[in-house]
Design a protein around this motif. Structure first.
Motif, PDB file in Angstrom:
ATOM      1  N   ALA A   1      32.753  54.836  41.795  1.00  0.00           N
ATOM      2  CA  ALA A   1      33.709  53.729  41.796  1.00  0.00           C
ATOM      3  C   ALA A   1      32.985  52.382  41.697  1.00  0.00           C
ATOM      4  N   MET A   2      31.888  52.233  42.409  1.00  0.00           N
ATOM      5  CA  MET A   2      31.133  50.976  42.361  1.00  0.00           C
ATOM      6  C   MET A   2      30.537  50.741  40.968  1.00  0.00           C
ATOM      7  N   HIS A   3      30.018  51.799  40.361  1.00  0.00           N
ATOM      8  CA  HIS A   3      29.464  51.668  39.014  1.00  0.00           C
ATOM      9  C   HIS A   3      30.563  51.333  37.999  1.00  0.00           C
ATOM     10  N   LEU A   4      31.708  51.967  38.137  1.00  0.00           N
ATOM     11  CA  LEU A   4      32.816  51.678  37.232  1.00  0.00           C
ATOM     12  C   LEU A   4      33.297  50.244  37.404  1.00  0.00           C
ATOM     13  N   ARG A   5      33.283  49.774  38.628  1.00  0.00           N
ATOM     14  CA  ARG A   5      33.713  48.400  38.919  1.00  0.00           C
ATOM     15  C   ARG A   5      32.789  47.384  38.244  1.00  0.00           C
ATOM     16  N   MET A   6      31.508  47.706  38.152  1.00  0.00           N
ATOM     17  CA  MET A   6      30.524  46.800  37.556  1.00  0.00           C
ATOM     18  C   MET A   6      30.468  46.920  36.032  1.00  0.00           C
ATOM     19  N   PHE A   7      31.067  47.950  35.474  1.00  0.00           N
ATOM     20  CA  PHE A   7      30.921  48.242  34.049  1.00  0.00           C
ATOM     21  C   PHE A   7      31.344  47.075  33.161  1.00  0.00           C
ATOM     22  N   ALA A   8      32.529  46.522  33.382  1.00  0.00           N
ATOM     23  CA  ALA A   8      33.018  45.419  32.538  1.00  0.00           C
ATOM     24  C   ALA A   8      32.074  44.223  32.591  1.00  0.00           C
ATOM     25  N   ASP A   9      31.551  43.925  33.785  1.00  0.00           N
ATOM     26  CA  ASP A   9      30.620  42.805  33.921  1.00  0.00           C
ATOM     27  C   ASP A   9      29.331  43.056  33.140  1.00  0.00           C
ATOM     28  N   VAL A  10      28.853  44.285  33.164  1.00  0.00           N
ATOM     29  CA  VAL A  10      27.623  44.629  32.448  1.00  0.00           C
ATOM     30  C   VAL A  10      27.844  44.506  30.940  1.00  0.00           C
ATOM     31  N   VAL A  11      28.994  44.956  30.464  1.00  0.00           N
ATOM     32  CA  VAL A  11      29.294  44.839  29.039  1.00  0.00           C
ATOM     33  C   VAL A  11      29.353  43.363  28.637  1.00  0.00           C
TER      34      VAL A  11
END
Length: 150
Positions: free
Chosen positions: A134-144
């Protein structure tokens, strides 16, 4: 694939058009095998168009994920692999996710898109691995976004 350098003057390089044709050809063969085994939800009429999208995507992704200042070993097998850091893996993962969402809607009357849009439904994160995901998915948009900015 033999690790030797490409020599452009001798003509030993692979032309882009040949590379793309080979990628599409291999994807067509792979898709036909999957259709025959019952593992693909496309028709024979859709094979070429799907193979083009997959083959071209694989070539683009393989090239873009490499550092342009370093040498790399060219391999059709690595480029078109269904496992690991390849476009084909990402496309299959996306297709699988879409399939899971469709199955949830059909069999459990749960529309994931509606849940996301409406903010309805509680998501219970009970296990440490679920929390990590969940934490990784939450950060995904920011990383993109950050990647696009760079």
């Amino acid at each position: 694939e033999d690790g030797k350098r490409f020599k452009t003057r001798s003509g030993d390089t692979v032309r882009l058009v040949d590379l793309l044709d080979e990628a599409v050809g291999r994807m067509e063969a792979s898709l036909r095998e999957r259709i025959a085994a019952g593992g693909a939800a496309i028709t024979e009429d859709e094979v070429h168009e799907t193979a083009c999208a997959m083959g071209y995507g694989a070539v683009k992704y393989f090239d873009l994920r490499r550092n342009p200042t370093t040498n790399y070993k060219f391999s059709y097998d690595q480029m078109l692999d269904t496992k690991g850091n390849t476009a084909i893996y990402l496309l299959y993962a996306h297709a699988r996710l879409e399939s899971i969402c469709a199955k949830g809607k059909k069999e459990h009357n749960t529309d994931v898109d509606e849940l996301v849009k409406g903010g309805k439904g509680a998501i219970v994160v009970a296990h440490n691995s679920e929390r990590n995901l969940a934490m990784h998915l939450r950060m995904f948009a920011d990383v993109v976004e950050e990647t696009l900015d760079d």
